[in-house]
Motif scaffolding. Sequence first.
Motif, short mmCIF file in Angstrom:
data_model
loop_
_atom_site.label_atom_id
_atom_site.label_comp_id
_atom_site.label_asym_id
_atom_site.label_seq_id
_atom_site.Cartn_x
_atom_site.Cartn_y
_atom_site.Cartn_z
N ASP A 284 -21.42 22.90 0.73
CA ASP A 284 -22.58 22.83 0.73
C ASP A 284 -22.81 22.92 -0.80
O ASP A 284 -22.82 24.04 -1.60
CB ASP A 284 -23.42 23.92 1.52
N GLY A 285 -23.43 21.95 -1.59
CA GLY A 285 -23.58 22.21 -2.95
C GLY A 285 -24.89 22.91 -3.30
O GLY A 285 -24.92 23.38 -4.78
N LYS A 286 -25.71 23.22 -2.27
CA LYS A 286 -27.15 23.88 -2.68
C LYS A 286 -27.82 23.32 -3.84
O LYS A 286 -28.52 24.04 -4.70
CB LYS A 286 -26.78 25.40 -3.11
N ASN A 287 -27.44 21.86 -4.09
CA ASN A 287 -28.29 21.13 -4.92
C ASN A 287 -27.71 21.67 -6.58
O ASN A 287 -28.55 21.18 -7.33
CB ASN A 287 -29.56 21.22 -4.98
N HIS A 288 -26.36 22.11 -6.43
CA HIS A 288 -25.90 22.37 -7.95
C HIS A 288 -25.09 21.49 -8.38
O HIS A 288 -24.81 20.47 -7.44
CB HIS A 288 -25.16 23.92 -7.85
N THR A 289 -24.55 21.27 -9.57
CA THR A 289 -23.69 20.07 -10.16
C THR A 289 -22.65 20.57 -10.61
O THR A 289 -22.33 21.70 -11.22
CB THR A 289 -24.57 19.60 -11.36
N ILE A 290 -21.53 19.73 -10.27
CA ILE A 290 -20.12 20.03 -10.99
C ILE A 290 -20.15 19.14 -12.06
O ILE A 290 -20.35 18.14 -11.83
CB ILE A 290 -19.08 19.86 -10.03
N LYS A 291 -20.01 19.48 -13.27
CA LYS A 291 -19.82 18.88 -14.48
C LYS A 291 -18.40 18.52 -14.95
O LYS A 291 -17.69 19.72 -14.86
CB LYS A 291 -20.91 19.44 -15.50
N ASN A 292 -18.14 17.33 -15.65
CA ASN A 292 -16.91 17.09 -16.57
C ASN A 292 -15.92 17.40 -15.60
O ASN A 292 -14.96 17.91 -16.09
CB ASN A 292 -16.87 17.93 -17.74
N MET A 293 -15.74 16.96 -14.29
CA MET A 293 -14.44 16.88 -13.50
C MET A 293 -13.56 15.79 -14.22
O MET A 293 -14.22 14.46 -14.07
CB MET A 293 -14.83 16.68 -12.19
N TYR A 294 -12.33 16.06 -14.53
CA TYR A 294 -11.58 14.97 -15.23
C TYR A 294 -10.26 15.11 -14.23
O TYR A 294 -9.65 16.02 -14.09
CB TYR A 294 -10.86 15.33 -16.52
N ILE A 295 -10.19 13.70 -13.68
CA ILE A 295 -8.66 13.46 -12.95
C ILE A 295 -8.20 12.45 -13.65
O ILE A 295 -8.34 11.33 -14.16
CB ILE A 295 -9.06 13.36 -11.64
N VAL A 296 -6.50 12.85 -14.13
CA VAL A 296 -5.90 11.79 -14.68
C VAL A 296 -4.38 11.81 -13.88
O VAL A 296 -3.71 12.80 -13.80
CB VAL A 296 -5.52 12.29 -16.11
#
Length: 247
Positions: A74-86
């Motif tokens: 449940d994100g509660k309308n929050h944002t996860i920023k700059n997730m990097y996967i390599v």
Amino acid sequence: APNTVIAHNAIGLYKWREMATEDPTNKVINLELGADITLPTDGIDSDTDGPVKGNWTPVQGGSASVPPYKGSIDGKNHTIKNMYIVDKTIASGHGFIGYSDGGIFKDLKFDGAKIVVGDATDFLGGGGKYVGVISGSSDGNFDNCHVTGSTLKSLAGSGTDSEIMGGLVGQLSAGKITNSSFNGTVDGNKRVGGVVGEQAKGTEIVNCNVSGTVKASLIVGGIAGTAKGFVGMCTNEATVSGSVSGG
């Protein structure tokens, strides 16, 4: 709430990931966001426009044989920023969650995510199968999930290991995606879409929007690369290119 981690910062998010992967068969650890969270970054590779190295390892990713994540978010309308996967290995299941089973993902936002998978020197495939910002492969339900300003790119060749990439979810094997959107670039090999790369029979994609660029070598769609389920009230505003392609 029982079996729920409330993350307020990157440390909390990493701690949840650790707990969720300790014993995935017998333990369900749900996630709730208590604030917008920015993950630490470390530069961009000028050759690929992707991150030099990742700051996130997918929960239950790496192989289709691993037990899937069975919790909900449940994100509660929050944002996860700059997730990097390599990941330039033969691993599969790339995204915030690699493989998920039956969870509910709602009111969740990602901004500035960058995922780079596969090996450009291996033209037989080289990894990069099942790729999506939220989940690489899932049979869960997604509602009010939005990905903005994000890039997914496969460096792999034409092998089957580099198939099935979607802006939100790589493969939707059951469940539905509703009231959601993707904005950014999806650049894959085969079975590539702005919402999902591959949509199975019996699933639904409803009231979703895609903008930006969606491209692939073969089988590419603004909403879905391949669609065997129901698609309704969706809008594609992205530029779509590739052999066997459609809006």
